[in-house]
Design a protein around this motif. Structure first.
Motif, mmCIF file in Angstrom:
data_model
loop_
_atom_site.group_PDB
_atom_site.id
_atom_site.type_symbol
_atom_site.label_atom_id
_atom_site.label_comp_id
_atom_site.label_asym_id
_atom_site.label_seq_id
_atom_site.Cartn_x
_atom_site.Cartn_y
_atom_site.Cartn_z
ATOM 1 N N ASN A 161 -79.751 -41.366 -5.839
ATOM 2 C CA ASN A 161 -80.396 -42.738 -6.139
ATOM 3 C C ASN A 161 -79.550 -43.419 -7.503
ATOM 4 O O ASN A 161 -80.144 -44.188 -8.198
ATOM 5 C CB ASN A 161 -81.731 -42.844 -6.405
ATOM 6 C CG ASN A 161 -82.072 -41.910 -7.341
ATOM 7 O OD1 ASN A 161 -81.423 -41.135 -7.796
ATOM 8 N ND2 ASN A 161 -83.507 -41.927 -7.458
ATOM 9 N N CYS A 162 -78.508 -42.876 -7.542
ATOM 10 C CA CYS A 162 -77.705 -43.085 -8.809
ATOM 11 C C CYS A 162 -77.518 -44.905 -9.008
ATOM 12 O O CYS A 162 -77.253 -45.334 -8.040
ATOM 13 C CB CYS A 162 -76.371 -42.605 -8.888
ATOM 14 S SG CYS A 162 -75.436 -43.035 -10.329
ATOM 15 N N THR A 163 -77.912 -45.482 -9.983
ATOM 16 C CA THR A 163 -77.690 -46.768 -10.147
ATOM 17 C C THR A 163 -76.470 -47.277 -11.039
ATOM 18 O O THR A 163 -75.997 -48.257 -10.937
ATOM 19 C CB THR A 163 -78.850 -47.443 -11.031
ATOM 20 O OG1 THR A 163 -78.795 -46.891 -12.345
ATOM 21 C CG2 THR A 163 -80.263 -47.341 -10.501
ATOM 22 N N HIS A 164 -75.729 -46.034 -11.051
ATOM 23 C CA HIS A 164 -74.278 -46.299 -11.626
ATOM 24 C C HIS A 164 -74.388 -46.942 -13.080
ATOM 25 O O HIS A 164 -73.691 -47.788 -13.382
ATOM 26 C CB HIS A 164 -73.326 -47.104 -10.649
ATOM 27 C CG HIS A 164 -73.592 -46.799 -9.470
ATOM 28 N ND1 HIS A 164 -73.395 -45.481 -8.894
ATOM 29 C CD2 HIS A 164 -73.608 -47.400 -8.500
ATOM 30 C CE1 HIS A 164 -73.648 -45.536 -7.559
ATOM 31 N NE2 HIS A 164 -73.879 -46.669 -7.270
ATOM 32 N N THR A 165 -75.253 -46.806 -13.830
ATOM 33 C CA THR A 165 -75.695 -47.446 -15.265
ATOM 34 C C THR A 165 -75.316 -46.408 -16.291
ATOM 35 O O THR A 165 -74.288 -46.397 -17.042
ATOM 36 C CB THR A 165 -76.887 -48.182 -15.511
ATOM 37 O OG1 THR A 165 -78.059 -47.309 -14.990
ATOM 38 C CG2 THR A 165 -76.973 -49.604 -14.708
ATOM 39 N N GLY A 203 -73.155 -37.476 -14.386
ATOM 40 C CA GLY A 203 -72.387 -37.329 -13.206
ATOM 41 C C GLY A 203 -72.161 -38.529 -12.224
ATOM 42 O O GLY A 203 -72.186 -38.434 -10.983
ATOM 43 N N CYS A 204 -72.011 -39.651 -12.686
ATOM 44 C CA CYS A 204 -71.948 -40.992 -11.965
ATOM 45 C C CYS A 204 -70.443 -40.953 -11.615
ATOM 46 O O CYS A 204 -69.635 -41.222 -12.403
ATOM 47 C CB CYS A 204 -72.418 -42.256 -12.769
ATOM 48 S SG CYS A 204 -72.040 -43.460 -11.835
ATOM 49 N N ALA A 205 -70.074 -41.016 -10.412
ATOM 50 C CA ALA A 205 -68.438 -40.964 -10.122
ATOM 51 C C ALA A 205 -67.895 -42.463 -10.092
ATOM 52 O O ALA A 205 -66.716 -42.757 -10.135
ATOM 53 C CB ALA A 205 -68.276 -40.827 -8.509
ATOM 54 N N VAL A 206 -69.051 -43.429 -9.755
ATOM 55 C CA VAL A 206 -68.508 -44.716 -10.180
ATOM 56 C C VAL A 206 -68.243 -45.031 -11.686
ATOM 57 O O VAL A 206 -67.285 -45.635 -11.759
ATOM 58 C CB VAL A 206 -69.701 -45.650 -9.740
ATOM 59 C CG1 VAL A 206 -69.147 -47.291 -10.013
ATOM 60 C CG2 VAL A 206 -69.972 -45.496 -8.229
ATOM 61 N N SER A 207 -69.096 -44.820 -12.663
ATOM 62 C CA SER A 207 -68.751 -45.018 -14.152
ATOM 63 C C SER A 207 -67.424 -44.073 -14.182
ATOM 64 O O SER A 207 -66.537 -44.828 -15.260
ATOM 65 C CB SER A 207 -69.837 -44.388 -14.963
ATOM 66 O OG SER A 207 -71.097 -44.845 -14.449
ATOM 67 N N GLY A 264 -69.955 -39.661 -4.275
ATOM 68 C CA GLY A 264 -69.626 -38.557 -5.101
ATOM 69 C C GLY A 264 -70.566 -38.517 -6.540
ATOM 70 O O GLY A 264 -70.569 -37.532 -7.215
ATOM 71 N N CYS A 265 -71.534 -39.359 -6.603
ATOM 72 C CA CYS A 265 -72.435 -39.397 -7.529
ATOM 73 C C CYS A 265 -73.396 -38.271 -7.542
ATOM 74 O O CYS A 265 -73.979 -37.865 -6.490
ATOM 75 C CB CYS A 265 -73.437 -40.732 -7.723
ATOM 76 S SG CYS A 265 -72.283 -41.985 -8.150
ATOM 77 N N LYS A 266 -73.860 -37.543 -8.736
ATOM 78 C CA LYS A 266 -74.714 -36.572 -8.717
ATOM 79 C C LYS A 266 -76.027 -36.799 -8.152
ATOM 80 O O LYS A 266 -76.474 -36.090 -7.560
ATOM 81 C CB LYS A 266 -74.810 -36.037 -10.254
ATOM 82 C CG LYS A 266 -75.625 -34.770 -10.406
ATOM 83 C CD LYS A 266 -75.497 -34.057 -11.656
ATOM 84 C CE LYS A 266 -76.447 -33.399 -12.141
ATOM 85 N NZ LYS A 266 -76.492 -32.991 -13.730
#
Ligand SMILES: Nc1nc2c(ncn2[C@@H]2O[C@H](COP(=O)(O)OP(=O)(O)OP(=O)(O)O)[C@@H](O)[C@H]2O)c(=O)[nH]1
Ligand SMILES: [Zn+2]
Length: 352
Positions: free
Chosen positions: A285-289, A293-297, A280-282
């Motif tokens: 290649n999102c690193t979730h940092t 739009g980071c779904a993990v954060s 679900g991240c925008k």
């Protein structure tokens, strides 16, 4: 020897390799320059054919415990290993800090038993690591919580549900050498014709459990009880054993470091929750940092995901990136070296 599980595996290898009966054996122990191998008739020693040794690019190309090999028998108790049959699974690790030399723990094991004791050794992040190397090598993991007699039953349940919540896909079993019913649960969960590789830190009770499984096997064999006598101390090298219960076990010495190697997919398999949130991240290649739009954060902020889990995930990802880079550099320098040799050879020709 006539062990059913061995014969079962042997027949599979015979039909898929096309090798003849006399040419097939399985590696059961690896020493410095000698191997112990098992044929349908006997345990014999073996050495590597010269060309196999010289063409090996890394430890991955050398026979490991569990490997099925093509041999030429030299006499009754000695053979030469010519070839390694394609591995079904591979359990390997990297020693942290070392220059990316993989160590093969076992080949062709079906399942990895991650033994961790309830005491000081208990560490969720270490379980993450072991799971990652299991998924990387296509082994089915089982987390074995050991020495449960050291805690109150309630506290044991807490630990095992902590593991289960973190890794819903993994099987978790609790065991104590002092509680016979837990030993039977373990024994009953081990299926026919499968090979189980025990892993874990030194002193968590692996050998104690393996000794119990071996000596409480359906039919005792003198062979097994001889190597599992009272005098046996710590495990010093890996060894594959077929038990009469119909399954096989690989005993490994305690590991202090479990470095992960290749394979993004294996880390994602370990952290299923993070991997599915990441869809679900925008950015793909999102690193979730700190991305938008980071779904993990977002899930951490909502309290859906534990931040600690993301730290463990990111640490393993970093380590894996570093590993891939060192492997790449090593390959490149090998190539450069190859080119250099060619240049020198060409020059020599020119001066002839
Ligand atoms: N309290 C308790 N102690 C245990 C249990 N199982 C094993 N131990 C003890 O823990 C110590 C270490 O056991 P081992 O079986 O040698 O451990 P290991 O994991 O094989 O260790 P390495 O061979 O060094 O890898 C021994 O003193 C055992 O008696 C258990 O279920 N409960
Ligand atoms: Zn993200």
């Amino acid at each position: 020897m006539e062990n059913q599980a061995y014969i079962y595996n042997f027949k599979n290898i015979m039909s898929s390799s096309g090798w003849s009966k006399e040419e097939i054996a399985q590696v059961i122990a690896v020493h410095k320059d000698r191997y112990e191998i098992l044929t349908p008739d006997a345990e014999i020693s073996a050495e590597l054919a010269g060309n196999l040794r010289f063409s090996a690019q890394s430890s991955l190309d050398m026979p490991a415990v569990g490997d099925w090999v093509k041999i030429v028998p030299m006499n009754d108790d000695h053979a030469i290993i010519l070839e390694i049959f394609k591995r079904k699974t591979i359990l390997r690790r990297q020693s942290v800090g070392s220059s990316s030399n993989d160590q093969v723990i076992a080949a062709n094991a079906d399942s990895g038993i991650i033994a961790m004791s309830v005491g000081q050794d208990f560490n969720l992040r270490r379980i993450d690591r072991y799971l990652t190397i299991c998924y990387d090598g296509d082994l089915e993991p089982i987390v074995l919580l050991t020495k449960t007699d050291l805690l109150e039953e309630q506290d044991v349940l807490k630990l095992s549900s902590q593991i289960q919540e973190r890794h819903p896909q993994a099987q978790v079993i609790s065991v104590s050498i002092n509680k016979i019913e837990t030993l039977h649960t373990l024994q009953n969960s081990m299926a026919k014709n499968r090979t189980y590789c025990f892993m874990g830190s030194s002193g968590v009770g692996k050998s104690t459990l393996i000794n119990w499984l071996a000596s409480n096997s359906l039919m005792k064999t003198s062979e097994i009880s001889a190597s599992h006598g009272k005098g046996r101390h710590t495990t010093t090298y890996r060894r594959l054993m077929y038990l009469q219960d119909g399954f096989a076990i690989v005993d490994t010495p305690g590991m202090r470091e479990v470095g992960v190697t290749d394979g993004d997919r294996s880390i994602d398999a370990t952290f299923e929750q993070i991997a599915s949130l990441a869809e679900g991240c925008k950015y793909s290649n999102c690193t979730h940092t700190n991305e938008d739009g980071c779904a993990v954060s977002e899930a951490i902020e909502n309290g859906e995901l534990e931040e600690e889990l993301l730290y463990s995930y990111q640490k393993l990802k970093r380590e894996q990136n570093h590993y891939s880079q060192t492997v790449w550099e090593k390959r490149k320098s090998q190539k450069d070296f190859g080119k250099m040799i060619k240049r020198v050879q060409n020059q020599k020709k020119r001066f002839k």
